[in-house]
Design a protein around this motif. Structure first.
Motif, PDB file in Angstrom:
ATOM      1  N   THR A   1       2.422 -11.867  -1.940  1.00 49.59           N
ATOM      2  CA  THR A   1       3.207 -11.002  -1.059  1.00 49.59           C
ATOM      3  C   THR A   1       4.457 -11.684  -0.506  1.00 49.59           C
ATOM      4  O   THR A   1       5.426 -10.999  -0.160  1.00 49.59           O
ATOM      5  CB  THR A   1       2.327 -10.512   0.103  1.00 49.59           C
TER       6      THR A   1
ATOM      7  N   GLN B   1       7.686 -10.787  -2.276  1.00 45.38           N
ATOM      8  CA  GLN B   1       8.100  -9.385  -2.336  1.00 45.38           C
ATOM      9  C   GLN B   1       8.977  -9.047  -1.130  1.00 45.38           C
ATOM     10  O   GLN B   1       8.501  -9.051   0.000  1.00 45.38           O
ATOM     11  CB  GLN B   1       6.870  -8.477  -2.336  1.00 45.38           C
ATOM     12  N   PRO B   2      10.245  -8.730  -1.371  1.00 47.86           N
ATOM     13  CA  PRO B   2      11.185  -8.512  -0.258  1.00 47.86           C
ATOM     14  C   PRO B   2      10.718  -7.473   0.760  1.00 47.86           C
ATOM     15  O   PRO B   2      10.898  -7.658   1.953  1.00 47.86           O
ATOM     16  CB  PRO B   2      12.464  -8.047  -0.970  1.00 47.86           C
ATOM     17  N   TRP B   3      10.104  -6.371   0.292  1.00 50.00           N
ATOM     18  CA  TRP B   3       9.694  -5.324   1.242  1.00 50.00           C
ATOM     19  C   TRP B   3       8.699  -5.880   2.254  1.00 50.00           C
ATOM     20  O   TRP B   3       8.752  -5.576   3.436  1.00 50.00           O
ATOM     21  CB  TRP B   3       9.036  -4.139   0.511  1.00 50.00           C
ATOM     22  N   LEU B   4       7.779  -6.689   1.764  1.00 47.98           N
ATOM     23  CA  LEU B   4       6.717  -7.181   2.649  1.00 47.98           C
ATOM     24  C   LEU B   4       7.199  -8.329   3.526  1.00 47.98           C
ATOM     25  O   LEU B   4       6.809  -8.442   4.689  1.00 47.98           O
ATOM     26  CB  LEU B   4       5.501  -7.600   1.817  1.00 47.98           C
TER      27      LEU B   4
ATOM     28  N   GLU C   1       0.498  -6.909   5.882  1.00 56.16           N
ATOM     29  CA  GLU C   1       1.583  -7.018   4.905  1.00 56.16           C
ATOM     30  C   GLU C   1       1.455  -8.214   3.974  1.00 56.16           C
ATOM     31  O   GLU C   1       2.181  -8.304   2.988  1.00 56.16           O
ATOM     32  CB  GLU C   1       2.933  -7.064   5.629  1.00 56.16           C
TER      33      GLU C   1
END
Lengths: 194, 804
Positions: B690, B693-696, B682
């Motif tokens: 990365t 980036q909130p998703w990661l 991730e």
């Protein structure tokens, strides 16, 4: 009219051609789902373009969908026609969208930090590049070594260093090393060494 | 990679060692899985049971830093049990060559060692030559001075029992791996290796890879579909940025960096161009002058003339022995010798080994230019932990750049495929493509020199800098420059070309200034037929070469050394996986390594390894700084009191840094645990992109340290607790992950524990996510590449009181 994505990309040259999203009958999959959230009825036209993932060096294909009217990236997804990834992506590649302009954390301004200061100041490109050029020249001219201790011509400067970058395109890597070498730098390195 | 990603599907046995491909090159596993579906076997060797191990047919562990012992044992097994591919070894490698009687190996040292210089006189590792100057051979490989016999003698010391005591790998596991992998020594069986930083980041990094290369040559796996030696490169364009030579020691296309002693272009070319007395050697590097002069023409255009040595002397030269690599760079910066610094698309404050030293070095600069997408620990070092901004004089220019899909250009993947990417959207705010930034900056520097003059102004003013279209940087113009142009009307090899035409391939480049090519390896990438890198015709048939998908160097050859994939008649060793074959007087299949007929045509043929002056692959290699054959030495920091192979404890040729911030300890009770670093799916590298980036970040929010149940019990640590990991150089706080993925190593009577941490975190973001694992790693590098030893060092792990 029925086109596979591959034919579509060949026709459009995979570049910059603005085409109506719905007119080609392409399955937009996740793009559509995302577009739903951003009021798909407002979406007048879009283009698809291909890119290669910027993370590891497998080189997976990714399709970017852009709303050309609004100039906004609306989706990124794995490229099913790409022979290496055949549409698959890992967690990072799947999240590529979040690197884009909509990420509020992206740097959007030139910033300058003065000696001893505890904060950034916003500056213009012209100012920053002029100041960097001046410092480069001043340091280079002050420390330039035309000859080494043996009297051999070396035309180098050892008080300026450059690193980076494996994240640049080939067409940026070549001129950056040409520029640094023309300046006489020998401290030239990048990610390949770590 | 000698081969490419899709080619993994063709393999019978894939050894994944020094890499956790499933986590770090996830899509590669698509092709590993295809190989498995066809009956191929996968072996995972790693100190930790990884995601890759989970899908392997066989897994075993080794202690970090003992790969040469592990693989040396495999060489011993192959030779003792005669598992090698004799026809291949005899004809295509230097196993038959005779070395001179000056060569010696004694107690861990090769002939020619100078302890003061910590360096070898490599001339003592030469081959015997006949009166014509051609290396002497013993086709029977019986002569005690022939490479095969020297190899046997050297690796007979690597018995399974000895190897096991060094590596901690059980003897039966070693034998299982050796047996499985050496089964690919059959002519119709092929094995491959997938490795990454787990092999390079050691003080024996290059020799780790050499050991495997020797195995691949003994088993006849190089040049074959499903074979080769495959480095899994970790950055999208680290292959391309290396090809374009953003490195101190090379010019683009792996040309040599000029030395101060080479006063003229003529001397430089003469010393850089290898010669061969053997008429059967293609000795491709004999074309060196054509590539070097064409490159200078790309640098300086019309200003480069035969009279001024094509501008050779305008460019910088190194003193003999001057090493300007990464660790030395930050050492010089720490010592205050560097005033200005461009950190372009990089975050050394987290990626540099011994990051504490790097961070303090940045504070010694007068000015720093940082170009990046996000705020990071390098550009903002002055407000980092332990820094007092008031006391830091460094001026910092933070320049916002465009992301990969906000501009156009090519990147080269690990399989050497240069693929074109398009612009999808404008960058946000004032951010600009790196190309525009560097282009405009050089225009401003040129203006200053035009107005004010200065030192060596010719280099700056004469640099060809016409890569814009309507005021913007134009990647197509550079791509064409990399490929190269005919600069006058010429006739080459019976073909006529007009001035201004793009050169069709590097076979047409000239040394007289009539052609340009920024990088000879890119010649044929962008021709009169168009941008080859933008091609999109996929073809998964057969062995999956995909010859019309994008473009790969050199000259679109998809599998390197492919003339070794056929027998002396030009017939593929394995007809089912033919890479090339000789049919009706020509080669069909992949672009062959040269047009010459097979080896049975003794008049017209050439040996297959055309980049080597001798024309064959080097089992015995005299070019490396630490020996012609790989030998096990312990890491700079290690848990054992002695090297069981010899009385040379560490690699005798490494540079040992002795500054105040370069501390290192071996067998010190304060740091009794082996440490290593790795990555997670991730996050990417330092996490610079990365971690924003909130998703990661949701998936991987903070620094952790993995350890065995046994170690956790010994230290009173529970899974999920906060712990401190420290080394001689620094410490980090991390969450303990206690699993059976790490297990203690039994080294004879000794039990050794190992832990591992990802290096993708940094203090700036996410808050409380932990800092870089490189705060722990040592300042020491491989003696050939100076790549740091980040995969084997010594640490301690302690529970933080109240740190639940």
């Amino acid at each position: 009219m029925s086109l596979t994505r591959r034919e579509f990309l060949v026709i459009s040259g995979a570049v910059g051609t603005g085409l109506a999203l719905s007119s080609l009958g392409i399955d937009l999959g996740p793009a559509k789902a995302y577009a739903d959230e951003i009021k798909v009825k407002d979406l007048k036209s879009a283009k698809q373009s291909t890119t290669i993932c910027p993370y590891c060096a497998v080189g997976c294909g990714i399709i970017c969908s852009t709303d050309t009217k609004a100039g906004k990236l609306i989706n990124t997804e794995g490229d099913p026609d790409h022979p290496i990834n055949e549409g698959s992506l890992c967690a990072k590649g799947s999240a590529l969208f979040q690197v884009g302009p909509s990420n509020p954390n992206r740097l959007k301004k030139v910033l300058y930090r003065a000696p001893g200061s505890d904060k950034w100041q916003e500056k213009s490109w012209d100012w920053a590049l002029k100041e960097i050029a001046k410092r480069t020249k001043k340091t280079r001219d002050a420390d330039f070594m035309e000859k080494n201790s043996k009297g051999q011509v070396v035309n180098r400067v050892e008080s300026i260093a450059h690193i980076g970058s494996a994240a640049l395109d080939n067409e940026e890597c070549w001129p950056i090393q040409a520029m640094m070498r023309a300046l006489g730098l020998v401290w030239i390195e990048h990610q390949a060494r770590i | 990679m000698t081969n490419h990603w899709i080619d993994l599907k063709n393999s019978d046995c894939i050894l994944i060692m020094g890499s956790n491909a499933a986590a770090n090159h996830p899509i590669s596993m698509k092709w590993v899985t295809r190989a498995k579906e066809k009956g191929g076997k996968v072996i995972s060797v790693d100190p930790r049971f990884t995601q890759t191990s989970a899908v392997a047919d066989f897994y075993t562990a080794l202690r970090s830093g003992t790969d040469i012992a592990f693989l040396g044992g495999m060489i011993n097994y192959i030779l003792e049990n005669e598992k090698f591919f004799k026809d291949y070894v005899t004809n295509y490698t230097n196993a038959t060559f005779l070395v001179t009687d000056k060569y010696k190996f004694d107690d861990g040292l090769f002939a020619g060692y100078d302890p003061e210089k910590r360096a070898y006189d490599k001339s003592l590792w030469a081959f015997q030559k006949d009166e014509k100057g051609i290396p002497k051979r013993d086709p029977e490989m019986k002569d005690p001075l022939c490479v095969m016999q020297i190899l046997k003698k050297h690796y007979s010391r690597y018995t399974p029992e000895k190897v096991s005591e060094i590596t901690g790998t059980p003897v039966e596991d070693l034998k299982k791996v050796y047996e499985m992998y050496s089964a690919t020594g059959q002519k119709d069986k092929v094995g491959t290796i997938m490795y990454a930083m787990g092999w390079t980041q050691h003080t024996v990094g290059v020799q780790n890879i050499r050991t495997m290369s020797i195995i691949q040559l003994l088993l006849g796996n190089v040049g074959m579909a499903g074979g080769g030696v495959n480095a899994l490169r970790g950055e999208s364009n680290v292959q391309g940025s290396t090809d374009q030579a953003i490195l101190f020691h090379i010019w683009p296309g792996y040309l040599k960096m000029p030395l101060a002693s080479q006063a003229t272009l003529e001397e430089y070319l003469k010393q850089s161009t290898p010669t061969s007395a053997d008429p059967l050697s293609a000795n491709w590097w004999q074309n060196y002058p054509k590539y070097a002069v064409s490159m200078l023409k790309a640098f300086f255009g019309d200003k480069a003339t035969a009279e001024n040595g094509f501008g050779y002397n305008w460019l910088p030269k190194l003193d003999v022995g001057q090493n300007c690599s990464w660790l030395n760079l930050f050492d010089a910066m720490y010592d205050g010798k560097i005033k200005g610094f461009f950190a372009w698309g990089q975050n050394p404050a987290c990626s540099g080994a011994n990051s504490n030293k790097v961070r303090h070095a940045l504070a010694k600069l007068d000015w720093l230019v940082n170009v990046n997408l996000f705020e990071n620990e390098t550009g903002s070092f002055w407000k980092g932990p332990g820094m007092d901004p008031k006391k830091i004089k460094t001026e910092v220019f933070m320049l916002p750049c465009a992301a990969s899909f906000e501009k156009e250009g090519s990147i080269t993947n690990s399989g050497r495929w240069a693929q074109w990417r398009y612009k999808a959207v404008n960058p946000p705010g004032d951010a600009k493509p790196d190309g525009d930034i560097l282009y405009e900056l050089m225009v401003k520097i040129k203006d200053l020199y035009k107005k004010e003059g200065g030192k060596n102004p010719e280099a700056i003013l004469n640099l060809k800098w016409d890569y814009d279209t309507k005021g913007h940087f134009d990647p197509h113009k550079v791509a064409k420059e990399l490929n190269g142009y005919f600069l006058k009307d010429v006739e080459v090899a019976g073909q006529k070309f007009k001035k201004g035409e793009l050169v069709p391939s590097f076979a047409f480049l000239q040394a007289d200034g009539s052609t340009s090519s920024g990088n000879w390896l890119h010649c044929s990438s962008y021709t009169e037929k168009g941008n080859m890198m933008a091609r999109r015709k996929s073809d998964q048939s057969g062995i999956g070469l995909n010859p019309e998908w994008a473009w790969c160097w050199p000259v679109n050859r998809r599998i390197l050394y492919n003339r070794a994939s056929v027998d002396l008649e030009g017939k593929p060793w394995d007809a089912d996986r033919a890479v090339i074959k000789w049919v009706d007087g020509k080669w069909v299949g992949d672009v062959p390594d040269g047009p010459w007929p097979p080896m049975s045509d003794k008049e017209k043929t050439k040996y297959p390894f055309i980049m080597r002056p001798d024309g064959v692959a080097q089992i015995f290699g005299s070019g490396l700084n630490d020996g012609p054959l790989p030998e096990h030495y312990e890491p700079l920091e290690c848990p054992v009191p002695k090297n069981l192979m010899s009385s040379q404890f560490i690699n005798p040729t490494i540079k040992v840094f002795k500054g105040e911030m370069d501390k290192h300890f071996t067998c010190d009770p304060r740091f009794p645990i082996v440490g290593t670093t790795y990555r997670v799916t991730e996050h990417w590298q330092t996490g610079l992109m990365t971690r924003w980036q909130p998703w990661l970040v949701e998936a991987e929010p903070q620094l952790f340290v993995e350890m065995s149940k046994e170690l956790a019990k010994m230290r009173g640590i529970e899974n999920g607790e906060k712990v401190k990991v420290s080394s001689a150089r620094g410490d980090v706080e991390a969450v303990a992950i206690v699993t059976t993925r790490f297990r203690p190593f039994k080294l004879g009577q000794l039990t050794v524990h190992q832990v591992g941490l990802p290096w993708c975190f940094g203090w700036i973001q996410p808050k409380d996510g932990g800092d870089s694992a490189n705060l722990l790693t040592p300042t020491v590098g491989d003696p050939n590449t100076m790549i740091p030893e980040s995969k084997a060092f010594m640490v301690n792990v302690e529970k933080i009181k109240g740190g639940a």
